[in-house]
Design an enzyme around this catalytic site. Structure first.
Site, PDB file in Angstrom:
ATOM      1  N   LYS A  95       0.800  -1.231   0.000  1.00  0.00           N
ATOM      2  CA  LYS A  95       0.000   0.000   0.000  1.00  0.00           C
ATOM      3  C   LYS A  95       0.834   1.284   0.000  1.00  0.00           C
ATOM      4  O   LYS A  95       0.439   2.283  -0.607  1.00  0.00           O
ATOM      5  CB  LYS A  95      -0.930   0.022   1.219  1.00  0.00           C
ATOM      6  N   ASP A 113      -9.631   3.379   1.907  1.00  0.00           N
ATOM      7  CA  ASP A 113      -9.589   2.821   3.270  1.00  0.00           C
ATOM      8  C   ASP A 113     -10.142   3.796   4.304  1.00  0.00           C
ATOM      9  O   ASP A 113     -10.827   3.393   5.243  1.00  0.00           O
ATOM     10  CB  ASP A 113      -8.143   2.504   3.680  1.00  0.00           C
TER      11      ASP A 113
HETATM   12  P1  ATR Z   1      -1.421  -2.862   6.845  1.00  0.00           P
HETATM   13  O1  ATR Z   1      -1.345  -2.265   5.482  1.00  0.00           O
HETATM   14  O2  ATR Z   1      -2.555  -3.836   7.000  1.00  0.00           O
HETATM   15  O3  ATR Z   1      -1.448  -1.850   7.939  1.00  0.00           O
HETATM   16  P2  ATR Z   1       1.341  -3.364   7.513  1.00  0.00           P
HETATM   17  O4  ATR Z   1       1.708  -2.005   7.027  1.00  0.00           O
HETATM   18  O5  ATR Z   1       2.217  -4.516   7.143  1.00  0.00           O
HETATM   19  O6  ATR Z   1      -0.098  -3.758   7.014  1.00  0.00           O
HETATM   20  O7  ATR Z   1       1.177  -3.305   9.113  1.00  0.00           O
HETATM   21  C1  ATR Z   1       0.901  -4.431   9.870  1.00  0.00           C
HETATM   22  C2  ATR Z   1       0.711  -4.024  11.345  1.00  0.00           C
HETATM   23  O8  ATR Z   1       0.397  -5.204  12.102  1.00  0.00           O
HETATM   24  C3  ATR Z   1       1.956  -3.441  11.996  1.00  0.00           C
HETATM   25  O9  ATR Z   1       1.556  -2.512  12.971  1.00  0.00           O
HETATM   26  C4  ATR Z   1       2.597  -4.681  12.641  1.00  0.00           C
HETATM   27  O10 ATR Z   1       3.462  -4.394  13.740  1.00  0.00           O
HETATM   28  P3  ATR Z   1       5.047  -4.103  13.487  1.00  0.00           P
HETATM   29  O11 ATR Z   1       5.127  -2.679  13.066  1.00  0.00           O
HETATM   30  O12 ATR Z   1       5.666  -4.349  14.806  1.00  0.00           O
HETATM   31  O13 ATR Z   1       5.478  -5.077  12.422  1.00  0.00           O
HETATM   32  C5  ATR Z   1       1.369  -5.382  13.141  1.00  0.00           C
HETATM   33  N1  ATR Z   1       1.554  -6.823  13.372  1.00  0.00           N
HETATM   34  C6  ATR Z   1       1.560  -7.805  12.444  1.00  0.00           C
HETATM   35  N2  ATR Z   1       1.697  -9.018  13.030  1.00  0.00           N
HETATM   36  C7  ATR Z   1       1.754  -8.799  14.371  1.00  0.00           C
HETATM   37  C8  ATR Z   1       1.881  -9.645  15.520  1.00  0.00           C
HETATM   38  N3  ATR Z   1       1.959 -10.975  15.415  1.00  0.00           N
HETATM   39  N4  ATR Z   1       1.904  -9.065  16.736  1.00  0.00           N
HETATM   40  C9  ATR Z   1       1.813  -7.740  16.877  1.00  0.00           C
HETATM   41  N5  ATR Z   1       1.687  -6.882  15.834  1.00  0.00           N
HETATM   42  C10 ATR Z   1       1.667  -7.401  14.597  1.00  0.00           C
END
Ligand code: ATR
Length: 273
Positions: A66, A102
């Site tokens: 994105k 979004d």
């Molecule tokens: P999106 O476009 O859906 O926001 P993204 O930019 O990849 O996708 O962001 C994913 C979010 O989910 C992030 O805040 C990520 O935390 P990190 O910044 O620490 O990576 C969070 N996230 C994904 N898996 C996670 C997990 N198992 N536990 C905690 N946070 C998680």
């Protein structure tokens, strides 16, 4: 000639978008088709070339592209520019035009329930692309203070800087600094992927109550652990599918210039569970 649309991302196998849009095409008898196309993180440029070669008419963008997609776009709309991310693209003879559905897709279910956002405090889990659109949406509605809690605190701090630029007061903390009392938050929003694999929420849910609004943007499963616990506390719950539906309806209307068949799209999403 049949027009082709797509959703790009990784992973994409469980995306409901092809079902939603294809159901809409069938309902309105449009000569269009919508496919899921997996593009790994490091292959975005090649993937986009492929899409242009098949003269893709438009596509949705999901995790993890994105934000990265922005530099490949020839033109972006106001919301895209503000958020710094795009989830909906039109292809006008090889020129890619970016939109972001979004933000309004997120706000719609809140507005439908006539819930007040102005001056209310928010706990936002996550600091990725979706969280950014959510901060921008809350900003537009003059929210109170947003506490951004993220696994990687640095990313929460980064999102805080963005929030400051658009005039929202925020705190940036790690998931481990949330504390046990959530009763001061009107809105609790999960914008991480926690729940997608049926994991338990990391939130202490004991103090959630009937005045709390709990919004989980994870839509698969429908009843995430967070949603289940929020229901037990009689909170108002907003399901992830509602945001998915909101953004899909807007994407449809951008591409086709006609009103989307909302009920058919909603039924298709709910039938997918
Ligand atoms: P999106 O476009 O859906 O926001 P993204 O930019 O990849 O996708 O962001 C994913 C979010 O989910 C992030 O805040 C990520 O935390 P990190 O910044 O620490 O990576 C969070 N996230 C994904 N898996 C996670 C997990 N198992 N536990 C905690 N946070 C998680």
């Amino acid at each position: 000639m049949t027009k082709t649309y797509a959703v790009i991302g990784d992973s994409i196998a469980h995306s409901l978008s092809p079902h939603i849009h294809n159901a809409a095409f069938k309902e309105l008898d449009l000569d269009c088709t919508y496919i899921a196309y997996r593009i790994p993180k490091e292959e975005l440029a090649d993937g986009l070339e492929g899409l242009k070669k098949i003269k893709i008419a438009g596509f949705n963008v999901t995790i993890p592209h994105k934000i990265a997609i922005m530099k490949y776009l020839d033109k972006v709309d106001e919301d895209c520019n503000l958020i710094g991310a795009s989830n909906t693209i039109s292809n006008n003879d090889g020129k890619l035009i970016g939109y972001n559905t979004d933000m309004d897709g997120f706000l719609e279910p809140i507005k439908k329930r006539n819930l007040k956002i102005e001056g209310e405090d928010v706990l936002l889990l996550g600091a990725g692309g979706a969280a950014r659109a959510i901060v921008a949406g809350f900003a537009k509605e003059k929210v109170g203070v947003i506490t951004i809690a993220n696994r990687t605190k640095d990313k929460a701090v980064e999102l805080r800087q963005f929030a400051q630029k658009i005039g929202v007061q925020t705190n940036a903390i790690s998931l481990y600094e949330i504390g046990n009392n959530l009763s001061s938050y009107k809105f609790i929003v999960n914008a991480t992927s926690i729940g997608l694999k049926n994991e338990s929420t990391p939130l202490p849910t004991e103090t959630i109550n009937q005045n709390t609004v709990v919004y989980d943007i994870v839509y698969m499963p429908l009843n995430t652990d967070l949603i289940k616990k929020a229901k037990e506390k009689r909170a108002t719950v907003i399901y992830g599918y509602e945001m998915l539906l909101g953004q899909a309806v807007r994407a449809f209307e951008i591409w086709h210039g006609i009103k989307a068949p909302y009920d058919v799209m909603k039924r298709t999403i709910l039938g997918g569970f």
